[in-house]
Design a protein around this motif. Structure first.
Motif, PDB file in Angstrom:
ATOM      1  N   SER A   7     -52.860  14.610  -1.452  1.00 52.67           N
ATOM      2  CA  SER A   7     -53.312  15.354  -0.284  1.00 52.67           C
ATOM      3  C   SER A   7     -54.241  14.502   0.576  1.00 52.67           C
ATOM      4  CB  SER A   7     -54.052  16.625  -0.719  1.00 52.67           C
ATOM      5  OG  SER A   7     -54.780  17.189   0.347  1.00 52.67           O
ATOM      6  N   PRO A   8     -54.197  14.668   1.900  1.00 51.46           N
ATOM      7  CA  PRO A   8     -55.167  13.977   2.764  1.00 51.46           C
ATOM      8  C   PRO A   8     -56.610  14.273   2.383  1.00 51.46           C
ATOM      9  CG  PRO A   8     -53.396  14.895   4.085  1.00 51.46           C
ATOM     10  CD  PRO A   8     -53.186  15.404   2.689  1.00 51.46           C
ATOM     11  N   LEU A   9     -56.855  15.418   1.753  1.00 49.44           N
ATOM     12  CA  LEU A   9     -58.209  15.773   1.332  1.00 49.44           C
ATOM     13  C   LEU A   9     -58.713  14.898   0.200  1.00 49.44           C
ATOM     14  CD1 LEU A   9     -57.777  19.659   1.358  1.00 49.44           C
ATOM     15  CD2 LEU A   9     -59.156  18.307   2.966  1.00 49.44           C
ATOM     16  N   LEU A  10     -57.801  14.172  -0.474  1.00 55.24           N
ATOM     17  CA  LEU A  10     -58.163  13.362  -1.636  1.00 55.24           C
ATOM     18  C   LEU A  10     -58.027  11.866  -1.371  1.00 55.24           C
ATOM     19  CD1 LEU A  10     -56.452  15.502  -4.433  1.00 55.24           C
ATOM     20  CD2 LEU A  10     -58.853  15.510  -3.755  1.00 55.24           C
ATOM     21  N   ARG A  11     -57.749  11.485  -0.139  1.00 49.31           N
ATOM     22  CA  ARG A  11     -57.546  10.078   0.191  1.00 49.31           C
ATOM     23  C   ARG A  11     -58.857   9.424   0.609  1.00 49.31           C
ATOM     24  NH1 ARG A  11     -52.164  11.165   3.912  1.00 49.31           N
ATOM     25  NH2 ARG A  11     -50.890  12.054   2.228  1.00 49.31           N
ATOM     26  N   THR A  12     -59.009   8.166   0.197  1.00 49.11           N
ATOM     27  CA  THR A  12     -60.192   7.387   0.549  1.00 49.11           C
ATOM     28  C   THR A  12     -59.764   5.998   1.002  1.00 49.11           C
ATOM     29  OG1 THR A  12     -60.471   6.487  -1.686  1.00 49.11           O
ATOM     30  CG2 THR A  12     -61.545   8.607  -1.206  1.00 49.11           C
ATOM     31  N   LYS A  13     -60.718   5.214   1.478  1.00 51.12           N
ATOM     32  CA  LYS A  13     -60.413   3.840   1.879  1.00 51.12           C
ATOM     33  C   LYS A  13     -59.874   3.039   0.696  1.00 51.12           C
ATOM     34  CE  LYS A  13     -64.553   3.423   3.677  1.00 51.12           C
ATOM     35  NZ  LYS A  13     -65.773   2.839   4.308  1.00 51.12           N
ATOM     36  N   ASP A  16     -58.387   4.298  -1.912  1.00 51.17           N
ATOM     37  CA  ASP A  16     -57.187   4.943  -2.447  1.00 51.17           C
ATOM     38  C   ASP A  16     -56.493   5.721  -1.329  1.00 51.17           C
ATOM     39  OD1 ASP A  16     -55.258   6.095  -4.146  1.00 51.17           O
ATOM     40  OD2 ASP A  16     -56.565   7.804  -4.584  1.00 51.17           O
ATOM     41  N   PRO A  17     -55.810   5.031  -0.423  1.00 53.12           N
ATOM     42  CA  PRO A  17     -55.191   5.713   0.728  1.00 53.12           C
ATOM     43  C   PRO A  17     -54.054   6.650   0.351  1.00 53.12           C
ATOM     44  CG  PRO A  17     -54.575   3.380   0.660  1.00 53.12           C
ATOM     45  CD  PRO A  17     -55.643   3.570  -0.361  1.00 53.12           C
ATOM     46  N   ARG A  18     -53.563   6.576  -0.897  1.00 51.02           N
ATOM     47  CA  ARG A  18     -52.499   7.481  -1.339  1.00 51.02           C
ATOM     48  C   ARG A  18     -53.065   8.748  -1.990  1.00 51.02           C
ATOM     49  NH1 ARG A  18     -49.788   5.866  -5.421  1.00 51.02           N
ATOM     50  NH2 ARG A  18     -47.868   7.033  -4.928  1.00 51.02           N
ATOM     51  N   GLY A  19     -54.334   8.768  -2.304  1.00 44.72           N
ATOM     52  CA  GLY A  19     -54.952   9.949  -2.898  1.00 44.72           C
ATOM     53  C   GLY A  19     -54.442  10.273  -4.283  1.00 44.72           C
ATOM     54  N   ARG A  20     -54.208   9.251  -5.108  1.00 41.30           N
ATOM     55  CA  ARG A  20     -53.630   9.483  -6.430  1.00 41.30           C
ATOM     56  C   ARG A  20     -54.327   8.725  -7.557  1.00 41.30           C
ATOM     57  NH1 ARG A  20     -48.822  12.162  -6.399  1.00 41.30           N
ATOM     58  NH2 ARG A  20     -47.931  12.554  -4.345  1.00 41.30           N
ATOM     59  N   ARG A  21     -55.366   7.969  -7.238  1.00 43.03           N
ATOM     60  CA  ARG A  21     -56.022   7.159  -8.266  1.00 43.03           C
ATOM     61  C   ARG A  21     -57.532   7.229  -8.056  1.00 43.03           C
ATOM     62  NH1 ARG A  21     -54.715   2.759 -11.643  1.00 43.03           N
ATOM     63  NH2 ARG A  21     -56.307   1.148 -11.849  1.00 43.03           N
ATOM     64  N   VAL A  22     -58.235   7.702  -9.063  1.00 46.08           N
ATOM     65  CA  VAL A  22     -59.686   7.884  -8.987  1.00 46.08           C
ATOM     66  C   VAL A  22     -60.368   6.993 -10.019  1.00 46.08           C
ATOM     67  CG1 VAL A  22     -61.573   9.540  -9.200  1.00 46.08           C
ATOM     68  CG2 VAL A  22     -59.375  10.292  -8.306  1.00 46.08           C
ATOM     69  N   LEU A  23     -61.506   6.447  -9.659  1.00 44.73           N
ATOM     70  CA  LEU A  23     -62.297   5.710 -10.635  1.00 44.73           C
ATOM     71  C   LEU A  23     -63.305   6.656 -11.278  1.00 44.73           C
ATOM     72  CD1 LEU A  23     -63.061   2.271  -8.930  1.00 44.73           C
ATOM     73  CD2 LEU A  23     -61.330   2.822 -10.649  1.00 44.73           C
ATOM     74  N   GLY A  24     -63.140   6.874 -12.569  1.00 43.47           N
ATOM     75  CA  GLY A  24     -64.168   7.523 -13.356  1.00 43.47           C
ATOM     76  C   GLY A  24     -64.143   9.036 -13.417  1.00 43.47           C
ATOM     77  N   THR A  25     -64.982   9.524 -14.330  1.00 45.30           N
ATOM     78  CA  THR A  25     -65.207  10.945 -14.502  1.00 45.30           C
ATOM     79  C   THR A  25     -66.702  11.150 -14.677  1.00 45.30           C
ATOM     80  OG1 THR A  25     -64.597  12.905 -15.808  1.00 45.30           O
ATOM     81  CG2 THR A  25     -64.809  10.830 -17.008  1.00 45.30           C
ATOM     82  N   LEU A  26     -67.225  12.267 -14.130  1.00 46.47           N
ATOM     83  CA  LEU A  26     -68.662  12.487 -14.091  1.00 46.47           C
ATOM     84  C   LEU A  26     -69.030  13.857 -14.633  1.00 46.47           C
ATOM     85  CD1 LEU A  26     -69.407  11.148 -10.481  1.00 46.47           C
ATOM     86  CD2 LEU A  26     -69.830   9.954 -12.635  1.00 46.47           C
ATOM     87  N   ASN A  27     -70.188  13.925 -15.268  1.00 49.75           N
ATOM     88  CA  ASN A  27     -70.801  15.161 -15.722  1.00 49.75           C
ATOM     89  C   ASN A  27     -69.834  15.995 -16.567  1.00 49.75           C
ATOM     90  OD1 ASN A  27     -72.535  17.912 -15.203  1.00 49.75           O
ATOM     91  ND2 ASN A  27     -73.723  16.066 -14.827  1.00 49.75           N
ATOM     92  N   ASN A  28     -69.221  15.330 -17.536  1.00 51.97           N
ATOM     93  CA  ASN A  28     -68.299  16.014 -18.437  1.00 51.97           C
ATOM     94  C   ASN A  28     -69.068  16.917 -19.376  1.00 51.97           C
ATOM     95  OD1 ASN A  28     -67.006  13.244 -17.715  1.00 51.97           O
ATOM     96  ND2 ASN A  28     -65.338  14.600 -18.265  1.00 51.97           N
ATOM     97  N   CYS A  29     -68.811  18.209 -19.240  1.00 53.03           N
ATOM     98  CA  CYS A  29     -69.528  19.183 -20.054  1.00 53.03           C
ATOM     99  C   CYS A  29     -68.667  19.530 -21.268  1.00 53.03           C
ATOM    100  CB  CYS A  29     -69.891  20.400 -19.227  1.00 53.03           C
ATOM    101  SG  CYS A  29     -71.201  21.382 -19.966  1.00 53.03           S
ATOM    102  N   SER A  30     -68.318  20.775 -21.442  1.00 52.92           N
ATOM    103  CA  SER A  30     -67.508  21.123 -22.597  1.00 52.92           C
ATOM    104  C   SER A  30     -66.034  20.834 -22.304  1.00 52.92           C
ATOM    105  CB  SER A  30     -67.724  22.588 -22.966  1.00 52.92           C
ATOM    106  OG  SER A  30     -67.177  22.863 -24.235  1.00 52.92           O
TER     107      SER A  30
END
Length: 696
Positions: free
Chosen positions: A255-261, A263-277
């Motif tokens: 989605s365009p809402l998930l695209r960044t410089k 990651d222009p395809r919006g399908r690959r993220v670096l990392g995970t944060l504040n993993n709770c249960s």
């Protein structure tokens, strides 16, 4: 007469201010993000009809739906098919011994700086923050710590725990199980000597990135005891951090809402944060919820677009510089540089612990909010159903039902299929209706005339695949801005829904509602039957049963199983069990079950003056509602990730020593290694000394 212990803190949540600062960005000191005007269905109906006559007519669910948005969706049921509320098991007169699995001498409330366990039980540290788990990782040396070292060591602030079996080919080095642990957040003041929160160094920031995420560690159980020990450098050991590549999957991926410089395809993220249960899937993977991700992103106050500012505010993303100032070292945490990066957190993560080379996933089909946990179950025909809580005052609880069914085979094709189960399905949010007249819910916790807080509920569909059921929102918008979709749908505002798990014995589902001191304040929602106390500082546990015990059902009956707090307070309730015979409990958080169907609850922010602990509660029979405290944790710590096996109980001791004013130089705790050592979060195993099973 029970004498109250001295309060440890005046903080409204029961935690220290330091915990709130580093764990959730002081969420409880900020304005409640949910300012929607959706009303509790019971209030709407009370103004229009006699509630009791409606219930006698068997039409309560139909009325509740009419009072909501009227959204249509898949699998809709008629009102006459609703499950009658309050038909679950009730306790008789207590007799005999405690329920099987809970036969131990309860631990008394206390403030000891240690893990206090029942008489006749022993304990050991399974693994601590900083212990090496990967090949080449050095032993922990806090004075010479580096990002590279931390990336190969057990992470910080362990939360969720699960143990998975190992096949014969993976049982090298004596390992017989695989431990998976989440690492929720870092407290740099307790990690680094001389830490300056205004000027963190790049090395400190990168160490913190490496200390977030998850750890996969092989473990070995001792034959003659319940002790459990980590097996370092096992081939399956793995670290997942804030810089590990993740794949975005499901209907919002790309989605365009998930695209960044980056990651222009919006399908690959670096990392995970504040993993709770999290949760463990029937197909052998682990789910993890990204919770208070909002606090890591900076410069929300510089966002001028009104719509974008509104979405950020709804997720609690506010202010200028972030607490940890990561934006000074990576522009993706600066909202003025990467406006969409924040949308790439707040998901349910899935990890395959048996494949250390696999790419973990973030499942957009399960919606984006402050995920506390995600515990799946299977319907009779094999659909995966995942229950999820959004840990915020006045937010909601949800479920997801997969479109596809699980395959039972063990081939590579079967595994690939099962790993895609959470990519497509229907996302729902819960709307609850009370059974009692509104005037009987007075905000004190006093039981209504019928003797229970109970009622019925509906699952309102939000989206399925690329179809939205929320007017004015596309499906992609529903998944990325799930909170706002649920607002529009008229979901019921709850008192911080955290962990949600179904009983493996009965199928009944239990929701830990930790607390909400804003309930009933001026301008805030008042008490309702599911959240019956104003200024709710102790929390409650809600129990619900899906219609026909089918997790795919669209309606359910519910009741409050526990209304927590001091048993001498008339506004508490323990499943109908005599209140003078229970352990006092406050602020339920993580939940799990033993093989007997007993519910085990860990607490976070105990407001009764004792340290947090782990409690077992019978859910059936004449002892239903009997709460028995199994352990307490050290000063400043929270009890997390409980796991109950036949021979041992595991808990994650999170943020020990996290007390206002504490630092490396001035520690508030000496746990786990005694005076002169760093305070370190750790996993603890507890077992009966005589070799018997837990609670027998």
């Amino acid at each position: 007469m029970r004498k109250p212990l001295p309060l440890l803190t005046s903080h409204p949540t029961g935690r220290s201010a330091m915990t709130c600062r580093y764990r959730c960005g002081d969420a409880c000191f900020h304005e409640v993000p949910n300012t929607s005007s959706n009303e509790y269905a019971g209030d709407v109906i009370a103004r229009a009809l006699s509630r009791r006559s409606v219930l006698r007519a068997g039409a309560v669910v139909g009325v509740a739906a009419a009072a909501g948005t009227g959204l249509a969706g898949p699998g809709a049921e008629s009102a006459s098919a609703a499950v009658p509320a309050g038909k679950g098991p009730k306790p008789g007169r207590p007799h005999g011994r405690a329920a099987k699995g809970l036969r131990f001498e309860p631990v008394a409330p206390n403030t000891a700086d240690k893990v206090t366990v029942p008489k006749g039980y022993e304990q050991n540290i399974v693994i601590r923050w900083g212990e090496p788990i990967l090949r080449g990782a050095p032993d922990f040396d806090p004075e010479r710590q580096s990002a590279k070292a931390q990336a190969g060591q057990f992470g910080y602030n362990n939360d969720f725990l699960t143990l998975l079996p190992l096949s014969s080919r993976h049982r090298g080095h004596g390992a017989d199980q695989l431990l998976v642990a989440n690492h929720e957040y870092t407290d740099e003041v307790l990690m680094f000597a001389g830490y300056d929160p205004e000027k963190p160094t790049r090395e400190q920031v990168e160490i913190a990135w490496a200390a977030h995420g998850l750890s996969v560690v092989a473990v070995s159980g001792e034959r003659r005891t319940g002790a459990l020990r980590a097996v370092p450098r096992h081939p399956l050991n793995r670290r997942v951090t804030a810089t590990t590549p993740f794949e975005l999957t499901g209907p919002a991926a790309g989605s365009p809402l998930l695209r960044t410089k980056a990651d222009p395809r919006g399908r690959r993220v670096l990392g995970t944060l504040n993993n709770c249960s999290g949760g463990t899937t029937p197909w052998g993977t682990v789910l993890s919820g990204e919770e208070n991700f909002n606090q890591y992103f900076a410069n929300a106050e510089k966002v001028t677009d009104p719509e974008r500012a509104a979405t950020l505010k709804r997720y609690g993303v506010t202010g200028g510089a972030s607490e940890r100032r990561w934006e000074e070292f990576d522009e993706r945490f600066d909202l003025t540089e990467e406006p969409n990066e924040v949308h790439r957190f707040g998901w349910v993560v899935e990890l395959d612990p048996y494949d250390p080379d696999s790419t973990p996933r973030k499942h957009t089909a399960l919606g984006r909010f402050k995920h506390e946990a995600a515990q799946p179950r299977l319907s009779r025909d094999g659909h995966a159903v995942v229950y999820m809580g959004d840990d915020e005052r006045f937010d909601y609880f949800y479920k997801f039902v997969s479109k596809k069914t699980m395959r039972r085979g063990h081939s590579a094709a079967d595994r690939r299929h099962n790993l895609s189960l959470l990519d497509e399905g229907t996302l729902y949010v819960a709307k609850l209706t009370g059974e009692s007249p509104a005037e009987e819910i007075d905000g004190t916790g006093t039981l209504p005339e019928d003797g229970e807080f109970d009622g019925t509920g509906r699952w309102i569909p939000l989206a399925s695949g690329d179809r939205s059921y929320v007017e004015g929102m596309t499906a992609e918008e529903v998944y990325v801005f799930t909170r706002m979709a649920a607002d529009k749908a008229g979901a019921t505002k709850m008192d911080r829904p955290e962990d949600i798990e179904p009983s493996p014995r009965t199928g009944r589902v239990y929701v830990a509602l930790t607390n909400n001191t804003d309930r009933g304040k001026e301008g805030k929602p008042g008490a309702d039957e599911a959240n019956p106390r104003h200024g709710n500082k102790h929390g409650q546990v809600l129990e619900f049963a899906e219609r026909g015990n089918d997790p795919r059902a669209r309606s359910f009956s519910w009741r409050l199983f526990l209304v927590c707090g001091d048993p001498e307070d008339p506004g508490t309730y323990f499943g109908g069990f005599p209140k003078d015979q229970v352990s006092p409990i406050s602020c339920p958080d993580n939940v799990t079950f033993d093989d007997f169907g007993n519910l085990w609850l860990s607490t976070d922010g105990n407001k009764l003056g004792s340290h947090d602990g782990l409690f077992g509660v019978a859910t059936a029979g004449s002892r239903r509602g009997e709460v028995r405290q199994f352990l307490t944790v050290p000063t400043g710590a929270e009890t997390c990730g409980p796991l109950v096996q036949d021979r041992r109980v595991l808990v994650a001791v999170q943020h020990p020593g996290e007390v206002d004013g504490a630092s490396v130089e001035q520690p508030a705790s000496s746990w786990p290694d005694g005076p002169g050592s760093y305070v370190r979060p750790a996993v603890v195993a507890v077992w009966p000394k005589d070799g018997s099973d837990v609670g027998r």
